[in-house]
Design a protein around this motif. Structure first.
Motif, mmCIF file in Angstrom:
data_model
loop_
_atom_site.group_PDB
_atom_site.id
_atom_site.type_symbol
_atom_site.label_atom_id
_atom_site.label_comp_id
_atom_site.label_asym_id
_atom_site.label_seq_id
_atom_site.Cartn_x
_atom_site.Cartn_y
_atom_site.Cartn_z
ATOM 1 N N ALA A 222 0.764 -1.286 0.009
ATOM 2 C CA ALA A 222 -0.017 0.089 -0.005
ATOM 3 C C ALA A 222 0.777 1.235 0.148
ATOM 4 N N GLU A 223 1.926 1.236 0.750
ATOM 5 C CA GLU A 223 2.888 2.525 0.830
ATOM 6 C C GLU A 223 3.388 2.597 -0.525
ATOM 7 N N MET A 224 3.745 1.549 -1.395
ATOM 8 C CA MET A 224 4.297 1.720 -2.656
ATOM 9 C C MET A 224 3.322 2.394 -3.532
ATOM 10 N N LEU A 225 2.141 1.887 -3.702
ATOM 11 C CA LEU A 225 1.041 2.291 -4.336
ATOM 12 C C LEU A 225 0.572 3.776 -4.157
ATOM 13 N N LEU A 226 0.238 3.907 -2.877
ATOM 14 C CA LEU A 226 -0.135 5.547 -2.376
ATOM 15 C C LEU A 226 1.003 6.326 -2.730
ATOM 16 N N LEU B 215 -9.240 10.622 0.963
ATOM 17 C CA LEU B 215 -9.909 9.228 1.334
ATOM 18 C C LEU B 215 -10.360 8.602 0.285
ATOM 19 N N VAL B 216 -11.112 9.277 -0.507
ATOM 20 C CA VAL B 216 -11.865 8.565 -1.919
ATOM 21 C C VAL B 216 -10.598 8.063 -2.743
ATOM 22 N N GLN B 217 -9.526 8.802 -2.806
ATOM 23 C CA GLN B 217 -8.405 8.182 -3.664
ATOM 24 C C GLN B 217 -7.753 6.894 -3.226
ATOM 25 N N VAL B 218 -7.758 7.143 -1.939
ATOM 26 C CA VAL B 218 -6.863 6.007 -1.205
ATOM 27 C C VAL B 218 -7.831 4.636 -1.315
ATOM 28 N N GLN B 219 -9.372 4.963 -1.057
ATOM 29 C CA GLN B 219 -10.107 3.596 -0.976
ATOM 30 C C GLN B 219 -10.302 3.205 -2.608
ATOM 31 N N GLU B 220 -10.162 3.915 -3.622
ATOM 32 C CA GLU B 220 -10.178 3.605 -4.827
ATOM 33 C C GLU B 220 -8.949 2.865 -5.268
ATOM 34 N N ILE B 221 -7.532 3.168 -4.604
ATOM 35 C CA ILE B 221 -6.493 2.473 -4.916
ATOM 36 C C ILE B 221 -6.363 1.077 -4.263
ATOM 37 N N ILE B 222 -6.887 1.117 -3.082
ATOM 38 C CA ILE B 222 -7.071 -0.087 -2.130
ATOM 39 C C ILE B 222 -7.946 -1.357 -2.691
ATOM 40 N N GLU B 223 -9.011 -0.837 -3.239
ATOM 41 C CA GLU B 223 -10.156 -1.754 -3.900
ATOM 42 C C GLU B 223 -9.422 -2.066 -5.284
ATOM 43 N N SER B 224 -9.073 -1.177 -5.976
ATOM 44 C CA SER B 224 -8.521 -1.589 -7.541
ATOM 45 C C SER B 224 -7.296 -2.420 -7.387
ATOM 46 N N GLU B 225 -6.503 -2.328 -6.510
ATOM 47 C CA GLU B 225 -5.295 -3.297 -6.510
ATOM 48 C C GLU B 225 -5.399 -4.363 -5.609
ATOM 49 N N ASN B 226 -6.620 -4.590 -4.843
ATOM 50 C CA ASN B 226 -6.892 -5.777 -4.225
ATOM 51 C C ASN B 226 -6.070 -5.630 -2.748
ATOM 52 N N VAL B 227 -5.703 -4.597 -2.352
ATOM 53 C CA VAL B 227 -4.896 -4.529 -0.955
ATOM 54 C C VAL B 227 -5.581 -4.840 0.335
ATOM 55 N N GLU B 228 -5.242 -5.865 0.996
ATOM 56 C CA GLU B 228 -5.916 -6.423 2.152
ATOM 57 C C GLU B 228 -5.838 -5.394 3.369
ATOM 58 N N ILE B 229 -6.689 -4.889 3.821
ATOM 59 C CA ILE B 229 -6.516 -3.847 4.854
ATOM 60 C C ILE B 229 -7.422 -4.497 6.086
ATOM 61 N N ARG B 230 -6.870 -3.851 7.480
ATOM 62 C CA ARG B 230 -7.757 -4.042 8.722
ATOM 63 C C ARG B 230 -8.760 -3.166 8.612
ATOM 64 N N GLY B 231 -8.752 -1.779 8.098
ATOM 65 C CA GLY B 231 -9.467 -1.121 7.983
ATOM 66 C C GLY B 231 -9.042 0.450 7.883
ATOM 67 N N ILE B 232 -10.038 1.473 7.829
ATOM 68 C CA ILE B 232 -9.561 2.951 7.800
ATOM 69 C C ILE B 232 -10.347 3.677 8.875
ATOM 70 N N TYR B 233 -9.443 4.251 9.524
ATOM 71 C CA TYR B 233 -9.813 4.792 11.048
ATOM 72 C C TYR B 233 -9.392 6.374 10.908
ATOM 73 N N PHE B 234 -10.151 6.850 11.881
ATOM 74 C CA PHE B 234 -10.017 8.583 11.913
ATOM 75 C C PHE B 234 -9.624 8.810 13.344
ATOM 76 N N LYS B 235 -8.929 9.612 13.711
ATOM 77 C CA LYS B 235 -8.590 10.044 15.200
ATOM 78 C C LYS B 235 -9.867 10.979 15.849
ATOM 79 N N LYS B 236 -9.983 10.576 16.894
ATOM 80 C CA LYS B 236 -11.064 11.327 17.524
ATOM 81 C C LYS B 236 -10.719 11.583 19.081
ATOM 82 N N GLU B 237 -11.243 12.378 19.966
ATOM 83 C CA GLU B 237 -10.920 12.618 21.303
ATOM 84 C C GLU B 237 -10.416 11.633 22.199
#
Length: 80
Positions: free
Chosen positions: A14-18, A49-71
């Motif tokens: 994923a690092e390489m693709l992004l 976010l949208v571009q990252v999701q598109e890359i992850i899906e089109s390249e079939n990168v296996e992820i645990r998830g996408i998260y955002f920081k909150k308090e």
């Protein structure tokens, strides 16, 4: 935003693709609040976010998830 992975191989892929897509990323340790099989996570701007999701899906990168920081920890955008 934060991408978490179950394997180091997928994190490095994923690092390489992004980077190839010119998305500004930082590799960082996976926060303890996020249970993942890999100690590496990728931080990226929320505006990409949208571009990252598109890359992850089109390249079939296996992820645990996408998260955002909150308090009080991290919220989930996508969880596999």
């Amino acid at each position: 935003m934060l991408l978490a992975f179950d394997s180091t191989q997928q994190a490095l892929r994923a690092e390489m693709l992004l980077e190839y897509a010119d998305i500004e990323i930082d590799i960082r340790p996976t926060p303890k609040e996020i249970t993942a099989g890999c100690a590496l996570s990728i931080e990226f701007p929320g505006a990409d976010l949208v571009q990252v999701q598109e890359i992850i899906e089109s390249e079939n990168v296996e992820i645990r998830g996408i998260y955002f920081k909150k308090e009080d920890g991290y919220g989930t955008i996508v969880e596999k």
